[in-house]
Structures are given as structure tokens and as C-alpha cells.
Design an enzyme around this catalytic site. Sequence first.
Site, PDB file in Angstrom:
ATOM      1  N   TYR A   1       0.834  -1.198   0.000  1.00  0.00           N
ATOM      2  CA  TYR A   1       0.000   0.000   0.000  1.00  0.00           C
ATOM      3  C   TYR A   1       0.876   1.258   0.000  1.00  0.00           C
ATOM      4  CZ  TYR A   1      -3.511  -3.468   1.397  1.00  0.00           C
ATOM      5  OH  TYR A   1      -4.316  -4.585   1.467  1.00  0.00           O
TER       6      TYR A   1
ATOM      7  N   HIS B   1       0.616 -11.927   0.945  1.00  0.00           N
ATOM      8  CA  HIS B   1      -0.468 -11.134   0.338  1.00  0.00           C
ATOM      9  C   HIS B   1      -1.263 -11.945  -0.696  1.00  0.00           C
ATOM     10  CE1 HIS B   1      -1.467  -6.602  -0.291  1.00  0.00           C
ATOM     11  NE2 HIS B   1      -2.525  -7.330  -0.468  1.00  0.00           N
TER      12      HIS B   1
END
Length: 273
Positions: A52, A110
Amino acid sequence: MRTVELADRRVAAIGQGTWYMGEDPARKAAEVAALQQGIELGMSLIDTAEMYAEGGAEEVVGAAMAGRRDQVFLVSKVYPHNASQRGVPQACERSLRRLGTDCIDLYLLHWRGQYPLEETVEAFERLREQGKIRRWGVSNFDLNDMIELDNAACAANQVLYNPPQRGIEFDLLPWSQAQQMPIMAYCPLAQAGQLLQHPLLAEIAERHNATPAQVSLAWVTRHAGVIAIPKAVDPRHVQLNAAAGELSLSAADLQAIDQAFAPPTRKQHLAMV
Ligand code: NDP
């Protein structure tokens, strides 16, 4: 607020996401304030990732946790291209530095990439022995991936789940519940798109003196072992999301939602964003 057992702790069933935070320095103060407001309202789980804003979101989380690390259940994620024996510890060190802490409560892969799962798990276990992470888990793993992983040390699976995207109810969710494996539901508001304009959600919300977003969060967290991680920067959104932890939908509400968004009747590939 409903709670869920996650990685040997009890956490509120509604936490806080951080995707798209940390991208614009002019918005950083508002993002930090939103996360701090959420912590004060009991949304102690904060979900972030090295991906992010390429570390920017972890810096926002670090600033938000300063002086209150003990009130936060911290989740971060490693990129699949860093999920190797050498890459995991290096990525974790960078995350810890940005987060301003010496331990991540839950560190996730992830999504699946090129490295064998055993290699990533071994690297996670080493970080655990060193005290740099408390527990590890995965994200975007479908049932076949979980079966292949076959590891009771995995503490959670983070996947997409909201009323229009409920394919996990066919197989992954019941399997996870049977294994007592918590599910972290991402995009629980379907990224504030069409879903929040849906007339049925508006009608149910009105009955409960709530908002469509709160109905979606109550729906996502109606199952045991499911944690929703909405992302909110607007302080009104933060307040409403925390309050959604008190909202219970009736059997009639759930039935109406089933009619508008049909539950899966056969296997669907795991949806991802
Ligand atoms: P969400 O479904 O959480 O939607 C976020 C949007 O909803 C923002 O625009 C936010 O606005 C708005 N919003 C928040 N609360 C309310 C409310 N009460 N009423 C109306 N609008 C509201 O989408 P995300 O994609 O952010 O998913 C949540 C989190 O899940 C991510 O932030 C990330 O941490 C994680 N995630 C993980 C993935 C993975 O692969 N593991 C993939 C995608 C997400 P505003 O910010 O202006 O308040």
C-alpha cells in the site's frame, strides 16, 4: 462490539483497512487521525501491507500507533515477490522500520506467487522465533490453496467478502469455520460503490436507524470467526463503522439479502481485487 478470536487474542470483529492511505502527504494527518479515532472507538485491528503506497500506508499506521502500540492488533503483508527465504526477513525489517515497532501481530503472504509455500512458511517461522512477528497467515487463498498449505500454524486467511461477492460461503468459509481458522473480510463495503446505493440495503438500514454501509458490515460479520476491515478516512465513516459492531440483522433482513444477492449454489473461483 462483537469480537473474534484471532491469533491467540480477542479482537473486535470490525477493524480498519489502510489501502490507498499514505499516497498523498497532504492527507496524512487526516489518515492518522482517522486510525486513532478508530482505535479509541475499539477498532483495534489495523490491516496494512508493504504494497500500500509502497510503504506509505505502513508509515501512516506507524504514526497512528505512536504511544499506543499496545492498543493495536497490527496486521501487515509481504509481497509474493519478496516471499523467499532471503526476501521475507528483509521485507519484514523494512515494514517494522516504517511501522515504528519491533513486532507485527500477524504477518500475511499477500497472495500466492512464485515461491514454494514451504519456503515462505519456513521464513515466517524463523521471524516468529526471533519475535519479529507473533503469528503468520495468508491472503487470497482459495480452499485448494489452504488444503495444499495444510498448516495448523496459519492464523488467518484474508479474502474478499461482501453481499454481492459471497462465493466463499460455498466451500472456503464452512471449511475455515470447521478448522477454527478466522477469515478477514476485505472490501466489506465493496469499495463504497453501487452496493451502498442498493435500495434493499437502504430499506434495511432505515429499519435499524443505520446506514447501508453499517448493514453491509453487520452482514459480513454475522458469522463466527469473520472480521471485517473497512477502510475509512472520513471521521463520520469511522464512527459509523465502529457503531456497526453493535448492529444485529434479523432473520427477515438476512432472507431479504439472500433474495437480492443469491448465496452460491456451486463452486466459484475466489474473487480478488
Ligand atoms: P472498503 O470496502 O473498505 O471501502 C472503502 C471505501 O468505503 C472508502 O472510499 C471509504 O471512504 C468508504 N467508507 C468507509 N466507511 C464508510 C461508511 N461508513 N459509509 C460510507 N462509505 C464508507 O474497501 P477497501 O478496498 O479499502 O478494503 C478494505 C481493506 O481491506 C483495505 O483498506 C485493505 O486494508 C484490505 N484489502 C486487502 C486486500 C488483499 O488482497 N488482502 C485487497 C483489498 C483490500 P473514506 O475513506 O472517504 O472514509
